[in-house]
Design a protein around this motif. Structure first.
Motif, short mmCIF file in Angstrom:
data_model
loop_
_atom_site.label_atom_id
_atom_site.label_comp_id
_atom_site.label_asym_id
_atom_site.label_seq_id
_atom_site.Cartn_x
_atom_site.Cartn_y
_atom_site.Cartn_z
N VAL A 267 -3.28 2.33 -8.50
CA VAL A 267 -2.09 2.38 -9.35
C VAL A 267 -0.87 2.35 -8.44
O VAL A 267 -0.76 3.15 -7.49
CB VAL A 267 -2.05 3.64 -10.22
CG1 VAL A 267 -0.82 3.63 -11.13
CG2 VAL A 267 -3.32 3.75 -11.06
N TYR A 268 0.04 1.40 -8.69
CA TYR A 268 1.22 1.20 -7.86
C TYR A 268 2.49 1.55 -8.64
O TYR A 268 2.57 1.32 -9.86
CB TYR A 268 1.33 -0.27 -7.42
CG TYR A 268 0.17 -0.78 -6.62
CD1 TYR A 268 0.22 -0.84 -5.23
CD2 TYR A 268 -1.00 -1.23 -7.25
CE1 TYR A 268 -0.85 -1.33 -4.49
CE2 TYR A 268 -2.08 -1.71 -6.52
CZ TYR A 268 -1.99 -1.75 -5.14
OH TYR A 268 -3.06 -2.22 -4.42
N LYS A 269 3.47 2.08 -7.94
CA LYS A 269 4.79 2.24 -8.52
C LYS A 269 5.53 0.93 -8.37
O LYS A 269 5.48 0.28 -7.31
CB LYS A 269 5.55 3.36 -7.80
CG LYS A 269 6.94 3.61 -8.37
CD LYS A 269 7.64 4.74 -7.62
CE LYS A 269 9.05 4.97 -8.17
NZ LYS A 269 9.74 6.08 -7.46
N GLY A 270 6.22 0.50 -9.42
CA GLY A 270 6.92 -0.77 -9.37
C GLY A 270 8.19 -0.74 -10.18
O GLY A 270 8.44 0.18 -10.97
N SER B 132 0.82 -1.22 0.00
CA SER B 132 0.00 0.00 0.00
C SER B 132 0.85 1.27 0.00
O SER B 132 0.40 2.33 -0.42
CB SER B 132 -0.93 0.00 1.22
OG SER B 132 -0.19 -0.05 2.42
N LYS B 133 2.11 1.16 0.48
CA LYS B 133 2.98 2.33 0.48
C LYS B 133 3.42 2.72 -0.93
O LYS B 133 3.93 3.83 -1.13
CB LYS B 133 4.22 2.05 1.34
CG LYS B 133 3.90 1.88 2.82
CD LYS B 133 5.17 1.64 3.63
CE LYS B 133 4.84 1.48 5.12
NZ LYS B 133 6.06 1.24 5.92
N LEU B 134 3.24 1.83 -1.88
CA LEU B 134 3.63 2.12 -3.27
C LEU B 134 2.47 2.62 -4.11
O LEU B 134 2.61 2.82 -5.32
CB LEU B 134 4.22 0.85 -3.91
CG LEU B 134 5.53 0.34 -3.30
CD1 LEU B 134 5.97 -0.96 -4.00
CD2 LEU B 134 6.63 1.40 -3.41
N ILE B 135 1.29 2.82 -3.51
CA ILE B 135 0.15 3.35 -4.25
C ILE B 135 0.43 4.81 -4.62
O ILE B 135 0.72 5.64 -3.75
CB ILE B 135 -1.14 3.25 -3.43
CG1 ILE B 135 -1.52 1.77 -3.21
CG2 ILE B 135 -2.29 3.97 -4.14
CD1 ILE B 135 -2.76 1.58 -2.35
N ILE B 136 0.34 5.12 -5.89
CA ILE B 136 0.59 6.49 -6.36
C ILE B 136 -0.65 7.11 -6.97
O ILE B 136 -0.62 8.26 -7.41
CB ILE B 136 1.74 6.52 -7.40
CG1 ILE B 136 1.41 5.58 -8.58
CG2 ILE B 136 3.06 6.14 -6.76
CD1 ILE B 136 2.44 5.63 -9.70
N GLY B 137 -1.74 6.39 -6.99
CA GLY B 137 -2.98 6.94 -7.53
C GLY B 137 -4.11 5.93 -7.47
O GLY B 137 -3.89 4.75 -7.21
N LYS B 138 -5.31 6.45 -7.67
CA LYS B 138 -6.49 5.60 -7.70
C LYS B 138 -7.49 6.19 -8.67
O LYS B 138 -7.77 7.39 -8.64
CB LYS B 138 -7.12 5.48 -6.30
CG LYS B 138 -8.31 4.53 -6.25
CD LYS B 138 -8.83 4.38 -4.83
CE LYS B 138 -9.99 3.40 -4.77
NZ LYS B 138 -10.50 3.21 -3.38
N GLY B 139 -8.00 5.35 -9.57
CA GLY B 139 -8.95 5.81 -10.56
C GLY B 139 -10.15 4.91 -10.65
O GLY B 139 -10.40 4.08 -9.76
N GLY B 140 -10.93 5.07 -11.73
CA GLY B 140 -12.12 4.27 -11.91
C GLY B 140 -11.84 2.80 -12.07
O GLY B 140 -12.69 1.95 -11.79
N PHE B 141 -10.60 2.44 -12.51
CA PHE B 141 -10.25 1.04 -12.73
C PHE B 141 -9.75 0.38 -11.45
O PHE B 141 -10.03 -0.79 -11.21
CB PHE B 141 -9.17 0.97 -13.82
CG PHE B 141 -8.88 -0.41 -14.33
CD1 PHE B 141 -9.73 -1.01 -15.25
CD2 PHE B 141 -7.78 -1.12 -13.90
CE1 PHE B 141 -9.47 -2.29 -15.72
CE2 PHE B 141 -7.51 -2.40 -14.37
CZ PHE B 141 -8.36 -2.98 -15.29
N GLY B 142 -9.03 1.13 -10.63
CA GLY B 142 -8.49 0.57 -9.40
C GLY B 142 -7.26 1.32 -8.96
O GLY B 142 -6.97 2.43 -9.44
#
Length: 846
Positions: free
Chosen positions: A512-515, A500-510
């Protein structure tokens, strides 16, 4: 704010439960005064009967009590490869060359006060060009459709649905639906549904008024029907074939609400409520405020509507979240400036459905905002909503010709006779009917109109209001892009098991993680959420589009994963995030005016490539500031192609008819009104983005006064009054050359023209923005009135643009067909260099 007390709540007349036998021997709830519909379901232009979702559509060439006037003809589809998912109901149509009408026996309407009418259209390939048809449809003296065309509705049918009042005089005569071709055109219809609607009241005269003068009976056309907090309810399994869509895509923001747990028991229907008001599944789910949200916060949904019409809005409530009675009270909001207090304690028990009806007046805006929220002076800190319906109130009158007693064509349809009712039951029905009649006389106002329900003409947007319908019907991702597949284990490793610390955004699809992939490539990983309003169609579309195109100003797809029922998309990592972040967030440095212009130019180039540079021609359909990403050098790249529509270029030069999709606040009003998609729909949305860039405020801001809520409408009003500078982002106001501002605002205004034919192509937008940048960089100061290039620049640009190659700087080496030209020297030029050459060339020509 306006305030009404709860005495204005609209109560629906009692619906008592009786059993009745359907042809599949299934038991359904019904009112004692209402018989489940077995007529009229008409397969037009055919002698074949078609069974479709528990309905038996009778061929109109069979004998029965149905008739139509004037000569007509029937046509059949010549397309043997017609979509296998399309019902055989759409293999035939009846065609009219002059005004004609279907006449239905209106003697058996029971206690109903309105007809439910559905008209089905599909312009299939046949000996008659159905796509050229332009016609009106009217009934009961009301104009239902005006200058209607089904052009390009060749792959999927279009269904228009209405409620029409039943005249007392009509109960012993005929109910007629008129089809009137325009000039030398024709009219057609594939199927018709007409049956008395259940006695479920939409009392326009008694509903709470929100800036409306409506008070008499009118025709209702369904625009939205939303299952708030729940899954889509398909029409096939619904009592009277209504369809309810998810609310996720209409939400203004998703971080302050949650879907309530499914309520397994049947709702506690009180007097006047049953599954005819809304099905059990609507009342068994809800959306509620999260526990940690502060008092005074709201959950807001946004909808695009006809700005010239009044609308009936119905809120559905059923308290499935409280643990005891008298815990909650909250507010419902409409358009930010109207508030109604909601008391969910109905009938002395929990999980008891009830409704509130509002008639919302037209206010010259395509935006309607619906909200719920707690308030400091009310009990509890929660608010919830189970369902929502929005109907357009149609008041257009239509002339009705005098019908001849003898029709030139008589066509009958068999009537399905139900089981006989025992004498004792009949007596009970009479007694109950008398009771309801007396109760109505006592409690109802003199002026009264009753309405039923109808499946939606669906629409909506993504982070504000995505209007969703499947565009791809296959169940798996096609095996055409196996080279892009990434194992799920590798994605887990790249995201540290979706930390969860790598979450960089959230949209209608779900989320978004940095990887970081095993080869060291930094990526953005978008993982579908089970709560998302998007799914397989958007997932497939994104892969199909991005696997075929490459451009400097389009985000690149690295790969995807569809293992273990997962839907994951992997993109190149964009270090600087979204354009929206840099316009609004305090965590990001403010962009200069020059940087903003360059970002707009880059995004415009990406859209221009989609429209004209890709081999198939692509319309994005969801252009907005959150879908314009920035790399480490602030180079703009257009992203999120889940709603994109592709097709032959010559097809897009006219339009593509499709169910409406887009985002609340950015949606092209002409597209919403006509359902006909063109590349100019992207141009309109981009015009809204230009205003966001200039003013640094959202497209829709529900916290602002009503007249300022919609950025596009408010900015244009300010421009017409000469006050545009007053709403420019203060952080850049001192930087902007007045001539650059003038050119930029003119460009935005052209993009936002209501008629798509008046909007520029994206190529023209690029040149206008380039010119605005040139003006910004001009060392010699000019007075605003000296900038007379608005028309001149367009003149020489359009003269030359047709012979220019694509401005793409990065292409897919495996597919040279995506280039507009083959001059690689020009392809490597910057847009500014090409613009400079055009300007010098134009100067030499003069």
């Amino acid at each position: 704010m306006e305030k009404f007390n709860k005495s204005h709540r609209i109560h629906i007349p009692p619906l008592l439960v009786l059993g009745f036998l359907l042809q599949f021997s299934s038991l359904h709830l019904s009112s004692s005064a209402y018989n489940f519909p077995d007529k009229y379901f008409i397969n037009c232009g055919s002698n074949q009967d078609v069974s479709d979702n528990r309905r038996s559509f009778i061929g109109d060439e069979n004998s029965g009590s149905l008739s139509f006037t004037k000569p007509s003809s029937s046509v059949e589809s010549t397309n043997n490869s017609q979509n296998s998912n399309t019902s055989t109901l759409y293999n035939a149509a009846r065609v009219f060359r002059q005004q004609s009408s279907y006449a239905f026996d209106a003697t058996d309407v029971g206690n109903s006060t309105s007809y439910l009418v559905r008209l089905h259209f599909l312009a299939f390939a046949s000996a008659v060009d159905l796509s050229s048809a332009v016609f009106d449809v009217s009934a009961s003296g009301f104009l239902l459709l005006h200058n209607f065309t089904a052009k390009n509705y060749t792959n999927s049918p279009l269904v228009k649905e209405f409620f029409l009042p039943i005249s007392t005089n009509n109960k012993n005569t005929k109910f007629r639906i008129y089809f009137t071709p325009q000039q030398s055109s024709l009219a057609f219809v594939n199927a018709i549904e007409v049956f008395p609607a259940p006695p479920v009241d939409f009392n326009l005269s008694g509903a709470i008024k929100v800036g409306s003068r409506i008070g008499s009976s009118s025709v209702l056309q369904t625009v939205y029907r939303i299952n708030v907090g729940g899954q889509e309810i398909p029409s096939a399994g619904e009592t009277i074939w209504r369809k309810w869509v998810q609310d996720d895509n209409f939400l203004d923001q998703t971080n302050n609400s949650k879907a309530s747990q499914f309520y397994s028991s049947k709702p506690s229907y009180q007097s006047g409520y049953s599954e005819y008001v809304a099905p059990d599944l609507v009342y068994q789910t809800a959306r509620e405020m999260k526990d940690n949200i502060s008092v005074g916060s709201n959950i807001t949904w946004g909808f695009t509507v006809n700005k010239s019409a009044d609308h009936l809005v119905r809120f559905h409530f059923c308290d499935i979240i409280s643990v005891s009675l008298n815990v909650l009270q909250f507010n419902a909001y409409i358009n930010g400036n109207f508030k109604e207090e909601i008391d969910p304690n109905v009938g002395g028990q929990l999980a008891a459905p009830f409704c509130y009806d509002f008639v919302v007046g037209s206010h010259d805006s395509t935006v309607m905002s619906i909200g719920i929220g707690s308030a400091a002076n009310l009990l509890g800190n929660k608010a919830f909503l189970n369902g929502l319906e929005i109907f357009e109130i149609k008041e257009g009158q239509a002339a009705i010709p005098i019908e001849e007693e003898t029709s030139t064509n008589k066509i009958k349809t068999p009537v399905v006779i139900g089981s006989a009712v025992g004498g004792s039951v009949l007596i009970c029905i009479l007694v109950i009917g008398l009771f309801l009649f007396l109760r109505r006389r006592k409690t109802k106002p003199a002026e009264h109109s009753s309405w039923g329900h109808v499946p939606p003409y669906v629409g909506g947007g993504s982070s504000h209001s995505r209007i969703s319908d499947p565009t791809i019907n296959s169940s798996r991702v096609p095996n055409l892009h196996l080279g892009l597949k990434i194992p799920f284990a590798e994605i887990q490793l790249a995201t540290k098991n979706f930390n969860s610390k790598l979450i960089i955004g959230k949209g209608g699809f779900g989320n978004v993680y940095k990887g970081t992939l095993v080869n060291g490539t930094k990526v953005a990983v978008k993982r579908s959420s089970s709560e998302s309003g998007q799914g397989l169609p958007e997932f497939q579309t994104e892969i199909m589009v991005l696997s075929k195109i490459r451009h400097r100003h389009l985000v690149s797809l690295i790969g995807y994963c569809d293992e273990r029922s997962e839907m994951i998309l992997v993109y190149e990592f964009m270090e600087k995030g979204t354009l929206r972040d840099h316009l609004y967030s305090r965590d990001f440095p403010r962009l200069t005016w020059k940087q903003r212009l360059e970002i707009c130019i880059g995004a415009a180039q990406g859209l221009h490539y989609l429209h004209k540079g890709s081999s198939s021609g692509i319309i994005h359909r969801d252009v907005k500031s959150t879908n314009i990403l920035l790399d480490k050098n602030l180079v703009a790249k257009v992203a999120d192609f889940g709603l994109s529509k592709s097709g032959p270029l010559d097809e897009f030069e006219t339009h593509v008819s499709t169910n409406v999709k887009g985002t609340f606040g950015y949606l092209d009003p002409e597209y919403f009104r006509t359902e006909q998609l063109t590349e100019k729909s992207d141009v309109y949305s981009f015009g809204v983005v230009l205003l966001e860039v200039l003013c640094a405020r959202p497209a829709i801001d529900n916290l602002l006064p009503r007249e300022q809520m919609n950025l596009a409408e408010w900015a244009m009003k300010c421009k017409y009054k000469g006050l545009l500078e007053d709403i420019v982002d203060p952080s850049i106001k001192s930087q902007i050359n007045p001539n650059s501002l003038r050119k930029f605002s003119e460009t935005a205004e052209k993009c936002l023209q209501e008629d798509s034919a008046d909007r520029p192509a994206m190529s023209d937008v690029i040149w206008d923005l380039e010119y605005s940048l040139q003006l910004q960089q001009t060392p010699v100061p000019r007075e605003p009135h000296e900038d007379s290039t608005a028309n001149a620049s367009s003149a020489f640009i359009r003269h030359n643009v047709q012979r220019l190659p694509s401005l793409s700087t990065t292409v897919d080496g495996e597919d040279d067909s995506i280039l507009l030209g083959a001059d690689h020297d020009l392809l490597e030029m910057s847009a500014s260099e090409v613009f400079s050459q055009l300007r010098d060339e134009g100067a030499r020509a003069r």
